[in-house]
Design an enzyme around this catalytic site. Structure first.
Site, PDB file in Angstrom:
ATOM      1  N   SER A 129      -6.616   2.112  -7.454  1.00 20.44           N
ATOM      2  CA  SER A 129      -7.284   3.215  -6.767  1.00 20.44           C
ATOM      3  C   SER A 129      -7.608   4.340  -7.740  1.00 20.44           C
ATOM      4  O   SER A 129      -6.843   4.628  -8.655  1.00 20.44           O
ATOM      5  CB  SER A 129      -6.400   3.768  -5.646  1.00 20.44           C
ATOM      6  OG  SER A 129      -7.014   4.906  -5.057  1.00 20.44           O
ATOM      7  N   LYS A 183      -2.235  -1.098  -1.032  1.00 22.01           N
ATOM      8  CA  LYS A 183      -3.551  -0.519  -1.338  1.00 22.01           C
ATOM      9  C   LYS A 183      -4.381  -0.385  -0.055  1.00 22.01           C
ATOM     10  O   LYS A 183      -5.117   0.598   0.123  1.00 22.01           O
ATOM     11  CB  LYS A 183      -4.283  -1.399  -2.353  1.00 22.01           C
ATOM     12  CG  LYS A 183      -5.718  -0.954  -2.668  1.00 22.01           C
ATOM     13  CD  LYS A 183      -5.776   0.468  -3.204  1.00 22.01           C
ATOM     14  CE  LYS A 183      -7.097   0.790  -3.897  1.00 22.01           C
ATOM     15  NZ  LYS A 183      -8.300   0.611  -3.093  1.00 22.01           N
ATOM     16  N   HIS A 186      -3.085   2.580   1.757  1.00 23.27           N
ATOM     17  CA  HIS A 186      -3.584   3.734   0.999  1.00 23.27           C
ATOM     18  C   HIS A 186      -5.003   4.069   1.438  1.00 23.27           C
ATOM     19  O   HIS A 186      -5.338   5.229   1.709  1.00 23.27           O
ATOM     20  CB  HIS A 186      -3.544   3.422  -0.492  1.00 23.27           C
ATOM     21  CG  HIS A 186      -4.383   4.327  -1.352  1.00 23.27           C
ATOM     22  ND1 HIS A 186      -5.763   4.242  -1.410  1.00 23.27           N
ATOM     23  CD2 HIS A 186      -4.040   5.328  -2.197  1.00 23.27           C
ATOM     24  CE1 HIS A 186      -6.230   5.162  -2.229  1.00 23.27           C
ATOM     25  NE2 HIS A 186      -5.208   5.826  -2.727  1.00 23.27           N
ATOM     26  N   ASN A 187      -5.860   3.054   1.525  1.00 25.10           N
ATOM     27  CA  ASN A 187      -7.247   3.290   1.904  1.00 25.10           C
ATOM     28  C   ASN A 187      -7.364   3.753   3.346  1.00 25.10           C
ATOM     29  O   ASN A 187      -8.233   4.573   3.677  1.00 25.10           O
ATOM     30  CB  ASN A 187      -8.069   2.025   1.685  1.00 25.10           C
ATOM     31  CG  ASN A 187      -8.374   1.783   0.222  1.00 25.10           C
ATOM     32  OD1 ASN A 187      -7.701   2.320  -0.660  1.00 25.10           O
ATOM     33  ND2 ASN A 187      -9.376   0.980  -0.061  1.00 25.10           N
ATOM     34  N   GLU A 190      -6.561   7.265   3.299  1.00 26.96           N
ATOM     35  CA  GLU A 190      -7.740   7.925   2.715  1.00 26.96           C
ATOM     36  C   GLU A 190      -8.801   8.177   3.786  1.00 26.96           C
ATOM     37  O   GLU A 190      -9.394   9.256   3.852  1.00 26.96           O
ATOM     38  CB  GLU A 190      -8.295   7.046   1.602  1.00 26.96           C
ATOM     39  CG  GLU A 190      -9.539   7.565   0.920  1.00 26.96           C
ATOM     40  CD  GLU A 190     -10.064   6.556  -0.085  1.00 26.96           C
ATOM     41  OE1 GLU A 190     -11.271   6.246  -0.023  1.00 26.96           O
ATOM     42  OE2 GLU A 190      -9.273   6.083  -0.927  1.00 26.96           O
TER      43      GLU A 190
END
Length: 475
Positions: A129, A183, A186-187, A190
């Protein structure tokens, strides 16, 4: 000729920047791209004068690598990854390593880890990222998969990763698809962070009639305090940019949001695991709604909104700016709370051993959601490794207590004014539901039992005992 330490396939912008980053840290690198002209353009352009080796075939590419071979795939997720694996495998030896640095779905990564292990090959799903800037100057890297590969690539990955307080934003995540799963979450976070910032901007613009420059100044001030983050910082920069006519460029951008699917995957997985990821779900739906531009344009001409008019004086404006700040901070806490709840349940479901505090450290630098806030999450898990929810940590309890009045004020004003704040509202509703010892699901269970004999548990009987009542007999 000296062999390369590592190879990279895929020379789009992210791949090129990561290749240059690897070269900068003293590693000899071989590169390949399916469109070989891009290899030549890269070698004769951005990579000119470096030690990077350009290759024009898979055979040549593999032959340039020292053993055990270490290969990073920076290609589009899905079938393209599988095709490159098929091309590579005949040329590899047992113990060679393939790392997928794209946004692959974690279940695909688990499948590939197991399939390649049967052939004696090491496969690692390595979430990266930070966008173009992070790839070039130091991303957050989340490696998972076959752990046999970690000692062999650890030094390379940690050297090219972002550093915070001297610590690399890269460490082992876990087995199978765990790296790509983290990940993915995480996105999803986000998505939530971006939606919340957009709601704060929209509220101040439409509900408070503030100009773009004034809002840019507000975001700049917020970035100096507890809301300090990469996304707040770039938002203040974006709002200051003017088009050629001197008007804010942001006003010239069509209000239809794109996405690459990772937020949607996060929401889907939360449904599969039964975790109420309400804020991130609403962030995904908000993007879907934005895409209905033509329908929204028609609806805006015929659907009535509220008649309430707010005339805010200077003191009112100052108070509402503080309220929006608090709504953004409190909602951000909920976003991370939900994301960490999902990771915790996924670890139990899939048999992974995730280090939640360590994940927060990995997100402190290089990545899109990097922020001061993450240090408090690390501290929460240092205090209690088995923490069920961030809302049960003393720091976050106090933070919500300090901000919830402004949070409620913002949501109430938005509803009365007809300003959509799906993220703020979803976060607040989750918070009120989570802190409620009793919710109306008892009535829901009665309804289910009435029409479908689905049974229910009783508060005056041990958990796990189920009952059915003949409701129709009372009619």
């Amino acid at each position: 000729m000296e062999k390369a330490d590592i190879g990279l396939i895929g020379l789009a912008v992210m791949g090129q920047n990561l290749a240059l980053n690897i070269n900068d840290h003293g590693y000899r690198l071989a590169v390949f791209n399916r469109t070989t002209s891009r290899v030549d353009d890269f070698i004769n352009g951005p990579a000119k004068g470096t030690q990077i080796i350009g290759t024009h075939s898979i055979e040549d590419f593999v032959s340039q690598l020292s053993s055990p071979r270490k290969i990073i795939l920076m290609v589009k997720a899905g079938e393209v990854v599988d095709r490159f694996i098929e091309l590579l495998v005949p040329h590899l030896d047992k113990g060679d390593i393939i790392m997928d640095g794209g946004n692959s779905l974690y279940t695909d990564t688990t499948r590939r880890v197991n399939a390649l292990a049967e052939q004696g090959l090491i496969y690692m799903g390595t979430g990266i990222s930070g966008g173009e800037e992070g790839a070039r100057n130091g991303p957050s890297i989340m490696p998972g998969g076959n752990k046999e590969g970690w000692p062999l690539v650890k030094d390379i990955l940690q050297s090219i990763a972002a550093k915070v307080d001297g610590q690399p934003c890269c460490d082992w995540i876990g087995e199978e698809g765990a790296g790509h799963y983290v990940k993915m979450v995480h996105n999803g976070i986000e998505y939530g962070d971006m939606q919340l910032i957009c709601e704060a901007y929209h509220f101040m613009r439409e509900g408070m009639s503030l100009g773009v420059d004034a809002i840019a100044d507000i975001f700049s001030r917020w970035n100096e305090g507890k809301l300090n983050s990469y996304l707040i910082e770039i938002t203040s920069h974006i709002l200051r940019v003017k088009d050629s006519d001197g008007q804010p460029l942001v006003d010239k951008i069509l209000d239809t949001a794109g996405q690459k699917g990772t937020g949607k995957w996060t929401a889907i997985n939360s449904l599969e695991l039964g975790i109420p990821l309400t804020l991130i779900g609403e962030a995904v739906f908000a993007r879907f709604l934005s895409a209905l531009k033509s329908e929204r344009a028609k609806a805006s001409k015929v659907l009535a909104g509220p008649q309430v008019q707010f005339n805010l004086n200077e003191d009112d404006i100052a108070a509402y700016i503080e309220a929006v700040h608090d709504a953004l901070y409190a909602s951000k806490i909920i976003s991370y709370t939900q994301g960490y709840m999902l990771m915790r349940h996924a670890a139990g479901e899939y048999g992974w051993n995730l280090n939640y505090g360590g994940i927060a450290l990995m997100w402190r630098g290089g990545c899109i959601i990097r922020s001061r806030f993450l240090g408090s999450i690390k501290q929460a898990y240092d205090n209690n490794e088995q923490l069920e929810s961030l809302l049960l940590d003393d720091f976050f309890q106090q933070a919500i207590s300090d901000t919830q009045n402004g949070w409620r004020k913002t949501v109430a004003h938005a509803v009365e004014s007809g300003i959509p704040v799906p993220g703020f509202a979803a976060a607040l509703t989750f918070y009120d539901g989570y802190r409620a010892e009793t919710v109306p699901a008892n009535l829901l269970q009665a309804q289910r039992d009435y029409f479908g004999a689905h049974t229910f548990e009783r508060v005056d009987q041990p958990r796990g005992e189920f009952f059915h009542y003949n409701w129709a007999a009372e009619e």
